[in-house]
Design an enzyme around this catalytic site. Structure first.
Site, PDB file in Angstrom:
ATOM      1  N   THR A 130       0.866  -1.175   0.000  1.00 42.79           N
ATOM      2  CA  THR A 130       0.000   0.000   0.000  1.00 42.79           C
ATOM      3  C   THR A 130       0.907   1.231   0.000  1.00 42.79           C
ATOM      4  O   THR A 130       1.855   1.325   0.783  1.00 42.79           O
ATOM      5  CB  THR A 130      -0.888   0.039   1.273  1.00 42.79           C
ATOM      6  N   GLY A 131       0.617   2.114  -0.944  1.00 41.15           N
ATOM      7  CA  GLY A 131       1.391   3.348  -1.038  1.00 41.15           C
ATOM      8  C   GLY A 131       0.739   4.402  -0.175  1.00 41.15           C
ATOM      9  O   GLY A 131      -0.149   4.102   0.608  1.00 41.15           O
ATOM     10  N   LYS A 176      -2.762   0.756  -9.304  1.00 46.27           N
ATOM     11  CA  LYS A 176      -2.925   1.321  -7.971  1.00 46.27           C
ATOM     12  C   LYS A 176      -4.400   1.631  -7.833  1.00 46.27           C
ATOM     13  O   LYS A 176      -4.970   2.364  -8.650  1.00 46.27           O
ATOM     14  CB  LYS A 176      -2.041   2.557  -7.803  1.00 46.27           C
ATOM     15  N   ASP A 209       8.040  14.262  -3.995  1.00 40.68           N
ATOM     16  CA  ASP A 209       8.311  13.116  -3.120  1.00 40.68           C
ATOM     17  C   ASP A 209       9.450  12.251  -3.677  1.00 40.68           C
ATOM     18  O   ASP A 209       9.279  11.067  -3.913  1.00 40.68           O
ATOM     19  CB  ASP A 209       7.018  12.288  -2.955  1.00 40.68           C
TER      20      ASP A 209
END
Ligand SMILES: CN(C)CCCNS(=O)(=O)c1cccc(Nc2nc(OCC3CCCCC3)c3[nH]cnc3n2)c1
Length: 286
Positions: free
Chosen positions: A16-17, A37, A138
């Site tokens: 899980t991101g 995703k 990020d």
């Protein structure tokens, strides 16, 4: 004919991101492997949903050899889920690679590190191009993937920014810095200007990239600490140990240049790509 989730066979969950669950999938009619995703947009406001769809549409235009390819999206209204179909990077991510080096007491080749610097810079150059400043926000080892030829692929574009807020749509984060909102772990790669509350800018990606390249050499980030307060103090101080002595002074100097505290004199991506050290090392490799 728009794609449907039935067109894919789920091979397994890979994690899980910061915004949803990540699966390895195979397209039935071609047997090609992808990642999708799955993002639950059920709790999103109307305008956040519009932002998400426009952001994902923008990502589909980002075609670059060093950016994880976004192929398509499937809106599954019944489950209020959007499936974002992306390129499967067979080599995994750099965070895992660094962990393996630490476990095996091995260091990465200097040539690979220069290549990672060059290829990630090319990816950021594509995002920083004036036409469409999609700042990444990020840059970290877990968001840098490898293909079958060990080429770098920058992943998780923009999504983390939009989707991390998706969960708590009703409450605004007290710390408005978008970057701080997208950091789901310890902000090891956060730039001094963002730590001080300034707006995230292109040079902030250069700082984060400098931290990643340092970590590829030293197998640990340049700034770390047990608590956020002393971590941010160290980041603002900008002092860090030299990379291991078997790496060249040229590489040490390039990293020091990227980790310039004052973002106004920190090099841009363009400066890095045209720097004699980078040009020399890329020439020997390509
Ligand atoms: C550091 N760990 C959390 C993760 C280690 C990584 N191992 S893993 O997941 O099984 C693995 C092994 C080999 C290849 C790949 N390829 C890959 N992974 C992606 O995302 C990983 C995922 C992102 C959200 C958080 C969980 C991990 C991709 N995104 C777009 N293309 C991708 N290709 C993944």
């Amino acid at each position: 004919m728009p794609e449907r989730i039935e067109d894919y066979e789920v091979l397994g969950i890979i994690g899980t991101g910061s915004f949803g669950t990540c699966y390895k999938v195979r397209k039935r009619n071609t047997s090609h492997v992808f990642v999708w995703k799955a993002v639950d947009y059920g709790s999103m406001s109307e305008e956040r949903k519009k932002l998400l769809v426009s952001e994902v549409n923008l990502l589909r235009e980002l075609r670059h050899p060093n950016i994880v390819r976004y192929y398509d999206r499937i809106l599954h209204k019944e489950s209020a889920t959007i499936y974002i179909i992306m390129e499967w990077c067979v080599g995994g991510d750099l965070a895992t690679m660094i962990t393996k080096c630490k476990r095996n007491n091995t260091y990465l080749e200097e040539a690979f590190i220069w290549r990672a610097l060059y290829q990630t810079s090319r990816a950021l150059q594509a995002c920083h191009s004036p036409g469409r400043p999609v700042l990444h926000r990020d840059i970290k080892p877990a968001n840098l993937f490898l293909d079958s030829d060990f080429n770098i692929k920058l992943g998780d574009f923009g999504l983390a920014r939009i989707l991390t807020n998706a969960k708590d749509d009703d409450k605004e984060d007290e710390n408005d810095s978008l970057y701080a909102q997208t950091v789901v772990g310890t902000p090891y790669y956060m730039s001094p200007e963002v730590v001080k509350g300034s707006k995230y800018n292109r040079k902030s990606d250069v700082w984060s990239l400098g931290c990643v390249i340092y970590e590829l050499c030293s197998l640990t980030p340049p700034f770390s600490s047990g608590n956020i307060k002393s971590l941010t103090t160290r980041i603002k101080g900008g002092r860090f140990e030299r990379i291991p002595s078997h790496y060249s002074n040229e590489l040490q100097q390039m990293i020091t240049f990227m980790l310039t505290v004052n973002h106004e004199i920190r090099p841009s991506i363009e400066t890095i790509l045209h720097h004699p050290s980078v040009v020399t090392h890329i020439a020997t490799w390509s």
